[in-house]
Write a protein that holds these residues in place. Structure first.
Motif, mmCIF file in Angstrom:
data_model
loop_
_atom_site.group_PDB
_atom_site.id
_atom_site.type_symbol
_atom_site.label_atom_id
_atom_site.label_comp_id
_atom_site.label_asym_id
_atom_site.label_seq_id
_atom_site.Cartn_x
_atom_site.Cartn_y
_atom_site.Cartn_z
ATOM 1 N N TRP A 39 0.811 -1.224 0.000
ATOM 2 C CA TRP A 39 0.000 0.000 0.000
ATOM 3 C C TRP A 39 0.840 1.267 0.000
ATOM 4 O O TRP A 39 0.493 2.239 -0.671
ATOM 5 C CB TRP A 39 -0.950 0.002 1.199
ATOM 6 N N THR A 43 3.550 1.681 -5.467
ATOM 7 C CA THR A 43 3.512 2.514 -6.673
ATOM 8 C C THR A 43 4.809 3.286 -6.904
ATOM 9 O O THR A 43 5.020 3.832 -7.970
ATOM 10 C CB THR A 43 2.346 3.523 -6.590
ATOM 11 N N GLN A 163 -4.704 -3.729 -3.627
ATOM 12 C CA GLN A 163 -3.813 -2.707 -4.130
ATOM 13 C C GLN A 163 -3.004 -3.155 -5.346
ATOM 14 O O GLN A 163 -2.451 -2.340 -6.045
ATOM 15 C CB GLN A 163 -2.857 -2.264 -3.014
#
Length: 164
Positions: A39, A43, A163
């Motif tokens: 989480w 990214t 996610q």
């Protein structure tokens, strides 16, 4: 004769000791750390390190599920001569133990988002099944710890899967 009326061996312990509780909670570290990593950092990383962690979390979760299945076999061996001698209980515990391991294997072979979601559901199913089997094997006192561990581990799997 019902399994509830059979005497338990002298080595039976109604509840987990301090070490078992501590190790059980320590076993949650990879679940929580893996979900947090996915989480918070997922990214921001390249694909390779990200999926290394995701595959690691999936493999660890599958190992835990397999471990839960192995507990049934171990309890039957430990209880030899008491409740474990009930054929219906033996059959149920042995099949369930194998089923847990096979579910873990299937989850590892799936894409990570699906595998982690499957393991989250399998962990919950394991707990629900064990709510019936543990009392029959004289280990109902472990269910509170199992519930807490299951809650955190399955939630971690679901959050990570969401996610990916």
């Amino acid at each position: 004769m019902s399994s509830a009326s059979l005497p338990l061996p002298a080595h039976h312990h109604a509840e987990p000791g301090t070490l078992a509780r501590r190790l059980g909670h320590l076993g949650l570290v990879p679940f929580v750390a893996g979900a947090l990593f996915v989480w918070l950092l997922g990214t921001r990383l390249d694909d390779e390190p990200f999926f290394f962690v995701v595959r690691g979390l999936t493999a660890y979760a599958a190992l835990v599920v397999s471990f839960l299945g192995g507990l049934h076999w171990g309890m039957l061996m430990w209880l030899s001569g008491s409740a474990a001698d009930e054929p219906a209980l033996q059959k149920r515990a042995l099949w369930v133990g194998i089923g847990y391991s096979l579910a873990g294997l299937v989850a590892v072979l799936m894409p990570p988002h699906a595998g982690l979601a499957l393991i989250g559901f399998v962990l919950i199913a394991c707990y629900l099944i064990d709510r019936k089997l543990y009392p029959a094997m004289g280990t109902a006192g472990w269910l509170t710890l199992r519930f807490r561990l299951t809650l955190v581990a399955s939630l971690s799997c679901f959050l990570a899967a969401a996610q990916i």
